[in-house]
Design a protein around this motif. Structure first.
Motif, short mmCIF file in Angstrom:
data_model
loop_
_atom_site.label_atom_id
_atom_site.label_comp_id
_atom_site.label_asym_id
_atom_site.label_seq_id
_atom_site.Cartn_x
_atom_site.Cartn_y
_atom_site.Cartn_z
N THR A 274 0.84 -1.20 0.00
CA THR A 274 0.00 0.00 0.00
C THR A 274 0.88 1.26 0.00
OG1 THR A 274 -0.14 -0.10 2.42
CG2 THR A 274 -1.91 -1.16 1.17
N PRO A 275 1.51 1.57 -1.13
CA PRO A 275 2.40 2.73 -1.17
C PRO A 275 1.63 4.04 -1.18
CG PRO A 275 2.13 1.84 -3.36
CD PRO A 275 1.39 0.90 -2.43
N LYS A 276 2.30 5.10 -0.76
CA LYS A 276 1.78 6.45 -0.98
C LYS A 276 1.83 6.74 -2.48
CE LYS A 276 3.41 8.64 3.30
NZ LYS A 276 4.31 9.68 3.84
N LEU A 277 1.09 7.74 -2.90
CA LEU A 277 1.19 8.21 -4.27
C LEU A 277 2.64 8.61 -4.55
CD1 LEU A 277 -1.96 10.49 -4.22
CD2 LEU A 277 -1.79 8.26 -5.31
N GLY A 278 3.19 8.12 -5.64
CA GLY A 278 4.53 8.49 -6.04
C GLY A 278 5.65 7.73 -5.36
N GLU A 279 5.33 6.90 -4.37
CA GLU A 279 6.35 6.16 -3.64
C GLU A 279 6.82 4.96 -4.48
OE1 GLU A 279 7.03 4.54 0.91
OE2 GLU A 279 4.99 4.69 0.14
N THR A 280 8.12 4.72 -4.52
CA THR A 280 8.67 3.64 -5.33
C THR A 280 8.69 2.33 -4.56
OG1 THR A 280 10.06 5.17 -6.60
CG2 THR A 280 10.67 2.85 -6.65
N VAL A 281 7.92 1.37 -5.07
CA VAL A 281 7.93 0.00 -4.54
C VAL A 281 9.04 -0.76 -5.25
CG1 VAL A 281 6.64 -2.18 -4.50
CG2 VAL A 281 5.46 0.00 -4.05
N VAL A 282 9.83 -1.51 -4.52
CA VAL A 282 10.83 -2.40 -5.11
C VAL A 282 10.43 -3.82 -4.73
CG1 VAL A 282 13.26 -2.99 -5.32
CG2 VAL A 282 12.59 -0.62 -4.85
N LEU A 283 9.99 -4.58 -5.70
CA LEU A 283 9.40 -5.88 -5.43
C LEU A 283 10.40 -6.79 -4.71
CD1 LEU A 283 6.78 -7.45 -5.90
CD2 LEU A 283 7.76 -8.34 -8.00
N GLY A 284 9.96 -7.30 -3.56
CA GLY A 284 10.78 -8.18 -2.77
C GLY A 284 11.79 -7.48 -1.88
N GLU A 285 11.95 -6.16 -2.05
CA GLU A 285 12.95 -5.41 -1.28
C GLU A 285 12.32 -4.29 -0.45
OE1 GLU A 285 16.15 -4.07 -3.77
OE2 GLU A 285 16.22 -5.97 -4.89
N TYR A 286 11.44 -3.53 -1.07
CA TYR A 286 10.75 -2.45 -0.34
C TYR A 286 9.29 -2.48 -0.73
CZ TYR A 286 9.32 2.09 1.44
OH TYR A 286 8.66 3.08 2.11
N GLN A 287 8.45 -2.99 0.17
CA GLN A 287 7.03 -3.19 -0.10
C GLN A 287 6.22 -2.54 1.02
OE1 GLN A 287 7.64 -7.42 -2.51
NE2 GLN A 287 6.80 -7.49 -0.46
N PRO A 288 6.00 -1.22 0.94
CA PRO A 288 5.39 -0.48 2.05
C PRO A 288 3.98 -0.96 2.37
CG PRO A 288 5.52 0.88 0.07
CD PRO A 288 6.31 -0.35 -0.21
N THR A 289 3.67 -0.95 3.67
CA THR A 289 2.34 -1.37 4.15
C THR A 289 1.71 -0.34 5.07
OG1 THR A 289 3.36 -2.58 5.98
CG2 THR A 289 2.94 -3.82 3.95
N LYS A 290 2.35 0.81 5.21
CA LYS A 290 1.82 1.84 6.12
C LYS A 290 0.43 2.29 5.68
CE LYS A 290 2.95 6.36 8.07
NZ LYS A 290 3.91 7.50 8.05
N GLN A 291 -0.47 2.44 6.64
CA GLN A 291 -1.83 2.89 6.35
C GLN A 291 -1.86 4.43 6.36
OE1 GLN A 291 -4.96 0.78 8.45
NE2 GLN A 291 -3.73 -1.10 8.54
N TRP A 292 -1.26 5.00 5.35
CA TRP A 292 -1.05 6.45 5.28
C TRP A 292 -2.35 7.23 5.19
CZ3 TRP A 292 -3.19 8.31 0.89
CH2 TRP A 292 -3.31 7.43 -0.18
N TRP A 293 -3.42 6.61 4.69
CA TRP A 293 -4.71 7.31 4.57
C TRP A 293 -5.34 7.55 5.94
CZ3 TRP A 293 -3.20 2.61 2.90
CH2 TRP A 293 -3.69 1.50 3.59
#
Length: 296
Positions: A274-293
């Motif tokens: 669940t990335p923020k708008l514009g946030e770069t997900v890197v599959l398997g390395e950086y997969q954000p889950t913060k509930q920013w909404w």
């Protein structure tokens, strides 16, 4: 439909991260940058793939009609994208095939991959047919650096203004050197997800819609809980919800889709990104889950 609904748009501008749009991927894993709704950029194998770009204020043939983009979501302009390697368009609805964005992005894109018939719009808008690859379901085209795109079935419809179903609608399987991604487009839930999972899965990531649903149109858009069923049917390792976070095209509140899908994912123990708008997900390395909404 016409009654004023509370909380249809966010009370304050949504948070975003200003991304690097035109740089090459920094990782050997796929990088995904989501811009709201179903627009996202995939950087993989030295290439940039842009999916369903809509950077206009409204998903409509007329700027004064339709839902306005949420505050904070117009942090990117179509002209910011330079020399995209592959422009992928799932179908011709206004919230996926945006005339203004296409006119600015397509002329310098090296290749365009889309569903059969959608090229007729592009040709009419002056886009060179030499770069357009139209696919029927279960047809495959190879792209630069060996990227492979396969159009697969979806349960939806197409049309612009008063014409209906003269072009096809699709989801796409993207095969890279080391990964397989499911690019969902729009679809109601049905048995086709399990068939795609059997034939093309498993997937390292499924990008699936989770918003703009209603009990009156269950066959063309999924409820959030159905999106998770679809991800499991596809044999996806992880899911990233899209088709929310920019426009209000149904009667639910702006954040109901993501709240519902997060709650269901926790209940069934299925991983989400669940990335923020514009946030770069890197599959398997950086997969954000913060509930920013909620937390912002």
């Amino acid at each position: 439909m016409f009654k004023k609904q509370p909380n249809k748009i966010p009370l304050k501008p949504l948070p975003f991260v200003q991304p690097d749009l035109n740089g090459l991927p920094k990782s050997s894993s796929p990088e995904i940058i989501w811009f709201g709704h179903s627009s996202y950029l995939i950087k993989v194998d030295g290439l940039r793939v842009l999916v369903d770009p809509i950077f206009s204020a409204t998903p409509s043939p007329f700027s004064f009609i339709g839902s306005k983009a949420f505050p904070g979501t117009r942090f990117i302009n179509a002209e910011d994208f330079k020399n995209i390697d592959v422009l992928l368009i799932t179908h011709d609805h206004y919230d996926h095939l945006d005339y203004s964005s296409i006119l600015k992005i397509a002329p310098t894109a090296k290749q365009i991959v889309t569903s059969i018939g959608v090229g007729s719009h592009l040709e009419r808008w002056g886009i060179s047919t030499d770069k357009i690859n139209e696919l029927c379901w279960n047809e495959t085209t190879s792209s630069l650096n060996g990227l492979k795109f396969t159009a697969v079935p979806a349960r939806h419809f197409t049309g612009r203004k008063f014409k209906r179903n003269q072009t096809l609608w699709s989801a796409f399987v993207l095969e890279t050197a080391n990964n397989k991604l499911f690019l969902g487009g729009d679809s109601g839930y049905d048995t086709h997800f399990a068939k795609i999972g059997e034939e093309y899965g498993p997937f390292d990531l499924a990008l699936l819609e989770c918003g703009q649903y209603n009990e009156m149109w269950p066959y063309i858009h999924m409820f959030p809980e159905d999106s998770l069923k679809a991800a499991k049917d596809l044999k996806a390792k992880i899911m990233m919800p899209v088709h929310w976070g920019k426009f209000s095209l149904a009667m639910h509140t702006w954040d109901e889709p993501i709240k519902r899908i997060v709650a269901e994912a926790e209940r069934i123990n299925f991983p989400l990104i669940t990335p923020k708008l514009g946030e770069t997900v890197v599959l398997g390395e950086y997969q954000p889950t913060k509930q920013w909404w909620i937390e912002e």
